[in-house]
Motif scaffolding. Structure first.
Motif, mmCIF file in Angstrom:
data_model
loop_
_atom_site.group_PDB
_atom_site.id
_atom_site.type_symbol
_atom_site.label_atom_id
_atom_site.label_comp_id
_atom_site.label_asym_id
_atom_site.label_seq_id
_atom_site.Cartn_x
_atom_site.Cartn_y
_atom_site.Cartn_z
ATOM 1 N N ASN A 35 45.719 48.815 39.924
ATOM 2 C CA ASN A 35 44.460 48.271 40.419
ATOM 3 C C ASN A 35 43.586 47.621 39.349
ATOM 4 O O ASN A 35 42.491 47.137 39.657
ATOM 5 C CB ASN A 35 43.654 49.358 41.156
ATOM 6 C CG ASN A 35 43.180 48.860 42.493
ATOM 7 O OD1 ASN A 35 43.869 48.047 43.114
ATOM 8 N ND2 ASN A 35 42.010 49.294 42.919
ATOM 9 N N ALA A 36 44.046 47.614 38.103
ATOM 10 C CA ALA A 36 43.250 46.974 37.046
ATOM 11 C C ALA A 36 43.176 45.469 37.270
ATOM 12 O O ALA A 36 42.222 44.814 36.826
ATOM 13 C CB ALA A 36 43.855 47.267 35.676
ATOM 14 N N GLY A 37 44.183 44.917 37.971
ATOM 15 C CA GLY A 37 44.187 43.465 38.199
ATOM 16 C C GLY A 37 45.368 42.774 37.533
ATOM 17 O O GLY A 37 45.338 41.572 37.288
ATOM 18 N N LYS A 38 46.429 43.534 37.281
ATOM 19 C CA LYS A 38 47.592 42.991 36.558
ATOM 20 C C LYS A 38 48.299 41.894 37.353
ATOM 21 O O LYS A 38 48.585 40.829 36.814
ATOM 22 C CB LYS A 38 48.563 44.130 36.213
ATOM 23 C CG LYS A 38 49.852 43.672 35.546
ATOM 24 C CD LYS A 38 50.585 44.827 34.895
ATOM 25 C CE LYS A 38 50.974 45.922 35.860
ATOM 26 N NZ LYS A 38 52.098 45.566 36.753
ATOM 27 N N SER A 39 48.596 42.171 38.627
ATOM 28 C CA SER A 39 49.325 41.169 39.428
ATOM 29 C C SER A 39 48.493 39.896 39.556
ATOM 30 O O SER A 39 49.031 38.787 39.426
ATOM 31 C CB SER A 39 49.627 41.711 40.825
ATOM 32 O OG SER A 39 50.263 42.942 40.739
ATOM 33 N N SER A 40 47.200 40.057 39.789
ATOM 34 C CA SER A 40 46.336 38.870 39.929
ATOM 35 C C SER A 40 46.305 38.083 38.622
ATOM 36 O O SER A 40 46.360 36.849 38.634
ATOM 37 C CB SER A 40 44.908 39.292 40.291
ATOM 38 O OG SER A 40 44.910 40.099 41.441
ATOM 39 N N THR A 144 39.883 42.116 32.335
ATOM 40 C CA THR A 144 39.828 41.245 33.500
ATOM 41 C C THR A 144 38.681 41.633 34.447
ATOM 42 O O THR A 144 37.953 42.593 34.186
ATOM 43 C CB THR A 144 41.200 41.221 34.216
ATOM 44 O OG1 THR A 144 41.190 40.181 35.183
ATOM 45 C CG2 THR A 144 41.519 42.550 34.884
ATOM 46 N N LYS A 145 38.527 40.830 35.494
ATOM 47 C CA LYS A 145 37.426 40.971 36.462
ATOM 48 C C LYS A 145 36.078 40.726 35.778
ATOM 49 O O LYS A 145 35.060 41.306 36.156
ATOM 50 C CB LYS A 145 37.449 42.337 37.162
ATOM 51 C CG LYS A 145 38.800 42.673 37.816
ATOM 52 C CD LYS A 145 38.730 43.891 38.707
ATOM 53 C CE LYS A 145 40.128 44.339 39.141
ATOM 54 N NZ LYS A 145 40.131 45.513 40.009
ATOM 55 N N ASP A 147 34.276 38.335 35.974
ATOM 56 C CA ASP A 147 33.330 37.727 36.920
ATOM 57 C C ASP A 147 32.420 38.765 37.561
ATOM 58 O O ASP A 147 31.385 38.434 38.139
ATOM 59 C CB ASP A 147 34.111 36.971 38.014
ATOM 60 C CG ASP A 147 35.092 37.868 38.749
ATOM 61 O OD1 ASP A 147 34.751 38.361 39.824
ATOM 62 O OD2 ASP A 147 36.205 38.098 38.226
ATOM 63 N N LYS A 148 32.799 40.047 37.474
ATOM 64 C CA LYS A 148 32.004 41.107 38.100
ATOM 65 C C LYS A 148 30.822 41.546 37.235
ATOM 66 O O LYS A 148 29.992 42.335 37.690
ATOM 67 C CB LYS A 148 32.875 42.325 38.373
ATOM 68 C CG LYS A 148 33.996 42.055 39.366
ATOM 69 C CD LYS A 148 34.024 43.122 40.416
ATOM 70 C CE LYS A 148 35.197 42.944 41.361
ATOM 71 N NZ LYS A 148 34.915 43.521 42.674
ATOM 72 N N SER A 178 39.338 36.496 33.871
ATOM 73 C CA SER A 178 39.047 36.676 35.302
ATOM 74 C C SER A 178 40.074 35.895 36.108
ATOM 75 O O SER A 178 40.261 34.700 35.889
ATOM 76 C CB SER A 178 37.641 36.188 35.645
ATOM 77 O OG SER A 178 37.534 36.015 37.048
ATOM 78 N N ALA A 179 40.729 36.598 37.027
ATOM 79 C CA ALA A 179 41.674 35.911 37.914
ATOM 80 C C ALA A 179 40.907 35.111 38.957
ATOM 81 O O ALA A 179 41.426 34.157 39.512
ATOM 82 C CB ALA A 179 42.578 36.935 38.595
ATOM 83 N N LEU A 180 39.662 35.498 39.175
ATOM 84 C CA LEU A 180 38.858 34.836 40.212
ATOM 85 C C LEU A 180 38.347 33.483 39.736
ATOM 86 O O LEU A 180 38.557 32.469 40.387
ATOM 87 C CB LEU A 180 37.682 35.740 40.592
ATOM 88 C CG LEU A 180 37.020 35.403 41.913
ATOM 89 C CD1 LEU A 180 37.859 35.936 43.073
ATOM 90 C CD2 LEU A 180 35.615 36.015 41.970
HETATM 91 P P1 GDP Z 1 47.197 45.588 40.013
HETATM 92 O O1 GDP Z 1 47.410 46.849 40.806
HETATM 93 O O2 GDP Z 1 46.808 45.884 38.611
HETATM 94 O O3 GDP Z 1 48.340 44.618 40.099
HETATM 95 O O4 GDP Z 1 45.899 44.889 40.637
HETATM 96 P P2 GDP Z 1 45.741 43.648 41.622
HETATM 97 O O5 GDP Z 1 46.017 42.373 40.938
HETATM 98 O O6 GDP Z 1 46.482 43.933 42.897
HETATM 99 O O7 GDP Z 1 44.156 43.694 41.878
HETATM 100 C C1 GDP Z 1 43.491 44.853 42.374
HETATM 101 C C2 GDP Z 1 42.252 44.406 43.134
HETATM 102 O O8 GDP Z 1 41.334 43.786 42.248
HETATM 103 C C3 GDP Z 1 42.527 43.388 44.229
HETATM 104 O O9 GDP Z 1 41.676 43.650 45.309
HETATM 105 C C4 GDP Z 1 42.187 42.052 43.568
HETATM 106 O O10 GDP Z 1 41.777 41.073 44.501
HETATM 107 C C5 GDP Z 1 41.042 42.457 42.659
HETATM 108 N N1 GDP Z 1 40.983 41.598 41.451
HETATM 109 C C6 GDP Z 1 41.994 41.381 40.580
HETATM 110 N N2 GDP Z 1 41.598 40.565 39.576
HETATM 111 C C7 GDP Z 1 40.308 40.245 39.827
HETATM 112 C C8 GDP Z 1 39.328 39.431 39.148
HETATM 113 O O11 GDP Z 1 39.565 38.836 38.085
HETATM 114 N N3 GDP Z 1 38.078 39.375 39.701
HETATM 115 C C9 GDP Z 1 37.772 40.035 40.844
HETATM 116 N N4 GDP Z 1 36.517 39.918 41.290
HETATM 117 N N5 GDP Z 1 38.655 40.802 41.526
HETATM 118 C C10 GDP Z 1 39.917 40.914 41.021
#
Ligand code: GDP
Length: 202
Positions: A35-40, A144-145, A147-148, A178-180
């Motif tokens: 959930n850290a945002g790795k896939s995004s 990452t994130k 933008d938050k 930021s992936a966003l």
């Molecule tokens: P993973 O489990 O590390 O692969 O995480 P995901 O890529 O699935 O992201 C987890 C959640 O965080 C999802 O709801 C994404 O939409 C959100 N998210 C990921 N990257 C970002 C970002 O850069 N900005 C924002 N605002 N949300 C993000």
């Protein structure tokens, strides 16, 4: 050899070390808490919205995923860690598999650690970073994130993370991402590009 982020191709998923590609090329691994945002982050870095599936059930589809960026040059998506609901046996499997991966993989040129800018350097992140630093693997962190957070708060989080990283190993680098809004994508690509092209191929 040149690499192309936009033509990244999924090559294979491995559940065991023996299923990884032959240890002959160059690869950059990407790790992070679930959930850290790795896939995004991966999707944005390779310019493909669905290459690394953003999982709704973190911890479920755990594999070592290989993406080809060039000839014998790969980005390796490691299973997310820290997901509370992973059955103990599966957790043990990945602990052992990833230990062996970091300790033995000759192709591994560097590690990208993905952390949520609002919660960086959690215990498991720190353990991973300290451990690979001991092994001598180069590491670059993406916060990452971003933008938050406000610009000021994101900058402060980066500064504090860099301070903590420097105490572990002076060469570990970190950046905002930021992936966003795609902040920091070029910087992340540069780190990966450097590792995949500057070193002599084994
Ligand atoms: P993973 O489990 O590390 O692969 O995480 P995901 O890529 O699935 O992201 C987890 C959640 O965080 C999802 O709801 C994404 O939409 C959100 N998210 C990921 N990257 C970002 C970002 O850069 N900005 C924002 N605002 N949300 C993000």
């Amino acid at each position: 050899m040149p690499i192309s982020f936009n033509n990244a191709k999924f090559i294979k998923g491995a559940h065991k070390l023996e299923q990884c590609l032959p240890d002959t090329g160059l690869e950059v691994a990407v790790a992070g808490r679930s959930n850290a945002g790795k896939s995004s982050a991966l999707n944005v870095i390779v310019g493909n919205k669905s290459l690394a599936r953003t999982s709704k059930q973190p911890g479920r589809t755990q594999q070592i995923n290989y993406f080809e960026l060039g000839e014998q040059q790969y980005l390796v998506d490691l299973p997310g860690y820290g997901f509370a609901k992973v059955p103990p046996k599966l957790r043990q499997h990945w602990d052992q598999t990833l230990s062996a991966y970091f300790e033995t993989r000759q192709s591994l040129a560097g590690l990208i650690v993905i952390m949520d800018v609002r919660h960086p350097m959690k215990d498991l992140d720190r353990q991973l970073i300290e451990w690979v630093a001991d092994i001598g693997i180069a590491t670059h962190c993406l916060l990452t994130k971003s933008d938050k957070l406000s610009k000021g708060k994101a900058a402060a989080a980066l500064q504090e993370t860099r301070r903590q990283l420097a105490l572990i190993e002076p060469d570990i680098s970190a950046q905002l991402f930021s992936a966003l809004d795609k902040r920091g994508v070029d910087e992340a690509r540069e780190a990966i590009h450097g590792w995949l092209t500057d070193q002599p191929a084994s």
